[in-house]
Scaffold this active site. Structure first.
Site, PDB file in Angstrom:
ATOM      1  N   HIS A   1      54.094  36.437  29.347  1.00 47.63           N
ATOM      2  CA  HIS A   1      53.608  36.622  30.597  1.00 47.63           C
ATOM      3  C   HIS A   1      54.817  36.970  31.814  1.00 47.63           C
ATOM      4  CE1 HIS A   1      51.366  36.751  34.221  1.00 47.63           C
ATOM      5  NE2 HIS A   1      51.920  35.541  34.688  1.00 47.63           N
TER       6      HIS A   1
ATOM      7  N   GLU B   1      55.541  25.866  39.152  1.00 44.51           N
ATOM      8  CA  GLU B   1      54.072  25.543  39.109  1.00 44.51           C
ATOM      9  C   GLU B   1      53.703  24.946  37.794  1.00 44.51           C
ATOM     10  OE1 GLU B   1      51.984  25.389  41.131  1.00 44.51           O
ATOM     11  OE2 GLU B   1      50.084  25.175  39.978  1.00 44.51           O
ATOM     12  N   ASP B   2      54.392  25.411  36.608  1.00 41.05           N
ATOM     13  CA  ASP B   2      53.884  25.090  35.247  1.00 41.05           C
ATOM     14  C   ASP B   2      54.728  24.371  34.447  1.00 41.05           C
ATOM     15  OD1 ASP B   2      51.478  26.077  35.716  1.00 41.05           O
ATOM     16  OD2 ASP B   2      52.023  28.106  34.690  1.00 41.05           O
TER      17      ASP B   2
ATOM     18  N   ASP C   1      33.810  67.301  39.954  1.00 43.85           N
ATOM     19  CA  ASP C   1      35.327  67.277  40.213  1.00 43.85           C
ATOM     20  C   ASP C   1      35.921  65.987  39.804  1.00 43.85           C
ATOM     21  OD1 ASP C   1      33.784  66.165  42.256  1.00 43.85           O
ATOM     22  OD2 ASP C   1      35.271  66.602  43.844  1.00 43.85           O
TER      23      ASP C   1
HETATM   24 MN    MN Z   1      51.823  34.067  36.565  1.00 41.54          MN
END
Ligand code: MN
Length: 728
Positions: free
Chosen positions: A52, A80-81, A263
């Site tokens: 990611h 964060e993780d 179109d």
């Molecule tokens: Mn992310």
């Protein structure tokens, strides 16, 4: 399942095109760091988590962002993780990278998209971050794009909520930042989950017409290329199918089925220079038949998000209309990558910090106390407000009101720069100081120690309040004598205009009384105030007018001098006192309020109703609530009233628009109000049965002419069916 090796290879390939080889070891250090930190974590599909950040870094690199942003993208989920800390990242990768990661982390933490309120809070924080460093927002958009691309692994509930959030926040943001390519992709993926039937319908149609469509695009492309080659215009031309969401929107707006909607094809011609753009346009119009009313020149008038191109719609022998967009390579980069493309061009000079996004700051300042719904509204209005973004020679972005001139720019930099200004260069060319600036212009102010300071007509040339205030300040300070003379002249002219005798201002008794009314200690100070523009002569005279008139009357009674008829505004009638711009016949002075049911404005025929205890309430002559005016018991309470032409205060009024419900209608209404410089005080939409809705707009106008003009503009918006004054 996707592998680390694949994504690392992809990123590496992208980076070799945009970074010098010497930077690669640092990239590898960040990749190793993130891979180590995310070690045990898996994506929803079972892939190692590290793919990611690798994918997000690739998107960020493709946007053209700098090394710090790419490192920030690689590390964006670490705080964060994982157990990584701000301090550790700062120690290894430097302060800027750590701050970027911190900024993205804050946005991620704010990401609890359940209710409207929560989303708006989130949005607000996002903007906060943006006003600090735009790269945080760009990394966050890249993060969202990769999450959207891998949306199939999420639960259906999560898919819906994420896609809604994408449509509400990320796609409009990408649009505002001019990142068309990313906006399109976000919208298409969101549509796939939010309206799967429609999405699949369009996809099925496109794939069943694939061969036919490709043949058509080849024919047209060949025709264009052949012609442009024959006249030696160096170019790249290609056809494409419009993105799914825009086809979907068009079907909804025009109420057409896919078979009726032709179109869906668009062609792009990219050339080297602006003159070539116009040359190509000529050749296109020569090759095909023009569809009238569809030509748009966004080169001379760029969109607020810096987008530039020529757009035209034509029809070939096949009878299928198609759009052609013509632009230079630089315009193309900006159209695809928006603000990030500017990064690319100005790299090394712009730092994306601080004041780059003034509109965000202003938005935050004005919106701190309002609730979420109001906030969305004003945000939408602000997003489309006319603004122009220009650069200092060092690459700092300065945002100014549309139509701003080098004078506005100079005062936005510093009042000292404005006051010492003797000329200006735009894009390295000498220009006049009153020339309107365009998005992306690089503006340089030429100054001199011997400059004489601003001239009075700069006050009417400049567009920003900031410049006007600073110029006024200069005059106030530097030019007292001149101000006094100037102010005295306009004051006396205004007195003469409405027929008041000047002699009374120096009357030993009346003079001090008048000064008190005007809130000045002496006449000279007041003249100076008018001179530098702190007070208008009309306002000053307005404040003392009644006192002078009264004094004149007394003099007449005492000495019976020659009649001074021209003082009164209606000859033959006693001079009535206006309250709130209304003169009530037969009543000297009373409270005035405007009826909410019909919100009259100057120019309307009006009638007054003597209420119990709240003075006179003013209705429009045709207001249904005046139905009882001829009944004997009520008749005495209805009085004749008229507008006092002197007043120029704004009046609140309300329009109700009946509309066919569609996406973006509220936005169109808001945009129309803003672009016409009408101050909107309230804008509400309500759904009615049968696919209709009603919008109530409360706004300020000066008179009925202005009201009718904006009403006509609102009626011109597609799907606005009828309009009605007043409410209920
Ligand atoms: Mn992310």
């Amino acid at each position: 399942m996707e592998t680390f090796e694949f994504h690392y290879g992809q990123l590496f390939e992208t980076l070799t095109k945009c970074l010098p080889a010497t930077e690669m070891p640092t990239i590898d250090r960040a990749v190793d760091y993130a891979r180590n930190k995310h070690k045990e974590q898996k994506r929803k599909d079972g892939s190692p988590y590290i793919i990611h950040p690798l994918a997000v870094a690739k998107i960020v690199a493709e946007m053209g962002l700098d090394m710090d942003a790419i490192l920030g993208a690689l590390l964006h989920d670490c705080i964060e993780d994982t157990d990584a800390s701000h301090e550790e990242i700062e120690r290894i990768f430097g302060q800027t990278v750590a701050e970027l990661v911190e900024g993205v982390t804050k946005l991620t933490r704010a990401n609890f998209s359940s209710t409207e309120q929560a989303q708006m809070e989130n949005l607000r924080k996002m903007f906060m971050a943006m006003s600090k460093d735009i790269r945080v927002v760009l990394i966050k958009i890249a993060d969202r794009l990769h999450n959207m691309r891998t949306m199939q692994y999420q639960t259906p509930a999560k898919q819906i909520s994420k896609c809604r959030e994408t449509m509400d926040i990320y796609a409009p943001l990408a649009h505002r930042l001019g990142m068309q390519k990313i906006k399109w992709e976000l919208e298409d993926i969101a549509l796939r989950y939010l309206e799967p039937e429609q999405y699949n319908g369009i996809m099925a149609f496109l794939s069943s017409h694939k061969a036919q469509g490709e043949a058509f695009m080849h024919t047209i492309q060949d025709a264009i290329t052949q012609r442009l080659d024959s006249v030696n215009i160096h170019h790249t031309a290609y056809g494409r199918i419009k993105h799914v969401y825009s086809i979907h929107r068009k079907m909804q707006l025009q109420g057409k089925t896919l078979d009726e909607l032709y179109d869906v094809y668009a062609f792009r011609v990219i050339v080297d220079t602006i003159p070539d753009c116009y040359n190509v346009l000529g050749h296109i119009h020569d090759l095909f038949n023009l569809v009238p009313g569809r030509f748009k020149d966004y080169i001379s008038t760029p969109k607020p998000n810096m987008y530039q191109s020529l757009h035209t719609t034509v029809i070939g022998k096949q009878g299928i209309p198609f759009e052609v967009q013509i632009r230079t390579w630089e315009m193309h980069e900006i159209a695809e990558y928006g603000v990030a493309a500017h990064w690319k061009y100005k790299q090394g000079v712009g730092n994306g910090n601080e004041k780059d996004f003034e509109w965000v700051r202003r938005l935050l300042e004005s919106q701190q106390d309002t609730d979420a719904e109001d906030y969305v509204q004003s945000l939408k209005i602000d997003m489309f407000d006319d603004e122009v973004f220009v650069f200092t020679p060092k690459g700092r972005i300065v945002s100014l009101p549309a139509g701003s001139t080098p004078i506005d720019f100079a005062y936005a930099i510093h009042s000292g720069v404005g006051n010492a200004m003797i000329g200006a260069k735009v894009n390295n060319r000498i220009t006049t100081i009153d020339a309107p600036l365009k998005n992306g212009d690089v503006v340089e102010v030429l100054t001199s120690k011997n400059a004489k300071g601003p001239s009075r007509d700069w006050l009417t040339i400049c567009k920003s309040n900031q410049a006007r205030t600073k110029i006024k300040q200069w005059f106030k300070k530097e030019k007292r004598e001149e101000n006094v003379a100037h102010g005295r002249a306009s004051f006396e002219a205004e007195m003469r205009r409405i027929g008041l005798p000047l002699s009374l201002t120096i009357d030993p008794e009346l003079g001090p009384q008048l000064l008190k009314k005007l809130a000045f200690d002496n006449w000279e100070d007041m003249y100076a105030a008018i001179g530098y523009g702190g007070l208008t002569a009309v306002k000053a005279v307005g404040r003392i007018r009644d006192d002078i008139n009264r004094a004149v009357k007394n003099l007449q009674n005492d000495k019976q001098p020659a009649p001074l008829r021209n003082i009164s505004d209606t000859p033959g009638k006693p001079n009535r006192h206006a309250v709130n711009g209304i003169i009530v016949e037969d009543i000297e002075s009373c409270m005035i309020k405007f009826a909410k049911c019909c919100t009259p404005v100057p120019g309307d025929d009006i009638i007054g109703f003597i209420t119990k205890g709240f003075g006179v309430s003013i209705h429009r002559d045709d207001c249904p609530n005046t139905f009882n005016r001829n009944e004997p018991i009520q008749a005495a309470r209805w009085v004749r009233v008229r507008w006092d032409n002197q007043e120029s205060q704004p009046f609140d009024t309300t329009l109700e628009l009946e509309c066919r419900t569609r996406d973006g209608l509220l936005l169109d209404v808001a945009t129309t109000m803003t672009t016409n410089r009408i101050r909107t005080k309230e804008l509400n939409g309500k759904d009615l049965p049968g696919g209709k809705s009603v919008f109530t707009v409360r706004f300020e106008v000066k008179d009925v002419a202005e009201l009718e003009s904006i009403r006509n503009k609102l009626m011109a918006i597609p799907d606005v069916l009828s309009s009605r004054r007043g409410q209920n």
